[in-house]
Design a protein around this motif. Sequence first.
Motif, PDB file in Angstrom:
ATOM      1  N   THR A 137       3.837 -30.361 -20.479  1.00 20.24           N
ATOM      2  CA  THR A 137       5.071 -31.147 -20.603  1.00 20.24           C
ATOM      3  C   THR A 137       5.645 -30.929 -22.005  1.00 20.24           C
ATOM      4  O   THR A 137       6.566 -31.640 -22.410  1.00 20.24           O
ATOM      5  N   SER A 138       5.082 -29.963 -22.727  1.00 14.72           N
ATOM      6  CA  SER A 138       5.512 -29.756 -24.111  1.00 14.72           C
ATOM      7  C   SER A 138       6.907 -29.139 -24.163  1.00 14.72           C
ATOM      8  O   SER A 138       7.180 -28.137 -23.506  1.00 14.72           O
ATOM      9  N   THR A 139       7.753 -29.724 -24.991  1.00 16.94           N
ATOM     10  CA  THR A 139       9.108 -29.198 -25.139  1.00 16.94           C
ATOM     11  C   THR A 139       9.192 -28.204 -26.299  1.00 16.94           C
ATOM     12  O   THR A 139      10.248 -27.643 -26.556  1.00 16.94           O
TER      13      THR A 139
ATOM     14  N   ASP B 203       1.597 -38.304 -19.701  1.00 17.08           N
ATOM     15  CA  ASP B 203       2.789 -37.840 -20.422  1.00 17.08           C
ATOM     16  C   ASP B 203       3.822 -38.970 -20.524  1.00 17.08           C
ATOM     17  O   ASP B 203       4.366 -39.225 -21.607  1.00 17.08           O
TER      18      ASP B 203
ATOM     19  N   VAL C 115       5.514 -34.531 -28.491  1.00 19.10           N
ATOM     20  CA  VAL C 115       6.127 -33.274 -28.042  1.00 19.10           C
ATOM     21  C   VAL C 115       5.794 -33.004 -26.575  1.00 19.10           C
ATOM     22  O   VAL C 115       6.614 -32.490 -25.824  1.00 19.10           O
ATOM     23  N   GLY C 116       4.580 -33.355 -26.179  1.00 16.02           N
ATOM     24  CA  GLY C 116       4.147 -33.118 -24.806  1.00 16.02           C
ATOM     25  C   GLY C 116       2.655 -32.887 -24.763  1.00 16.02           C
ATOM     26  O   GLY C 116       1.961 -33.023 -25.777  1.00 16.02           O
ATOM     27  N   LEU C 117       2.164 -32.539 -23.579  1.00 17.12           N
ATOM     28  CA  LEU C 117       0.734 -32.247 -23.449  1.00 17.12           C
ATOM     29  C   LEU C 117       0.534 -31.074 -22.504  1.00 17.12           C
ATOM     30  O   LEU C 117       1.409 -30.756 -21.698  1.00 17.12           O
TER      31      LEU C 117
ATOM     32  N   TYR D 196       0.354 -32.736 -28.014  1.00 17.48           N
ATOM     33  CA  TYR D 196       1.059 -32.150 -29.151  1.00 17.48           C
ATOM     34  C   TYR D 196       1.972 -33.201 -29.790  1.00 17.48           C
ATOM     35  O   TYR D 196       2.741 -33.872 -29.103  1.00 17.48           O
TER      36      TYR D 196
END
Lengths: 162, 116
Positions: free
Chosen positions: A48-50, B16, B28-30, B40
């Motif tokens: 899900t990291s942007t 998330d 930021v996300g995972l 992150y």
Amino acid sequence: MGWTTPKTWNVDELVTAAMMNTHLRDNMNYLFSPNRQQKTGNANYSTTSTSFVDVDSSNLSFSLETYGGPVLVWAMVACKVSTSGAYIGLDVEVDGTRLGAGYSSGLAKFASIYTAPVTIFRVVELSAGTHTFKLQWRVSGGTGYIYGGSTNAQAVFGAMEI
Amino acid sequence: MWELKVDREVNAGALDAELRKALGASYVGLSTGNGSCVVYLQGERDEATLKLAEAAIAAHDPTSLSPDQRAELRQDEARSRLGKKAFAAMSEAERDEALQVLLELHGLALPPELEG
């Protein structure tokens, strides 16, 4: 055996077996079988990291020694994104710099909620030395998936000097 | 950007959403894969953000679904139930349902799970 810059031959020079072996045999052998790496992902991945992050820092990452020739880099993955309108960006990082750093989605953009293959092929010019390659990705929203751990899909990432 | 490794079973989509709510712009996300999960976070590593992230991870229930996942599940269920039926044979309610799912899948309507 790696590549040796071919010797400049002189008139009346005594050609020895060692010279022939190094400059002809070993170099021909290297050209026929240049240094290369191909890794496969052994799991299903999600992010899900942007921001761009490694897909798999253990299995879809490697070091390759090159001798100054162009290097072909490739990646093939089956992927999908959970949310309609969102996309996955795929990129390759070489020695800490993304090849597609100038693009918001990296080298490849994929926007489908249905699983489909994505392929990257890119020739890069690298100086002689050992280089580190990493497959990276990000999403614009939702969750991105790469299928690498099932019997019907494999994530592949490789490079070879050409 | 800095990373936090999660050493427990997670539902990535749900965690998330929980981390996004708890951490806001720092998050930021995972990513998941190979049985591991990495979170992150952007900016300099700081104790307050770390504590917030750890608390959200500790409170995470991997069996709970995120709104996105609930919508996806409903869409999958509708597709498998209505997908083999001719449009003419559908009831009015089924046609409405099929149309709603179609619009959601093409990004033309927001799933009700995500409204509000």
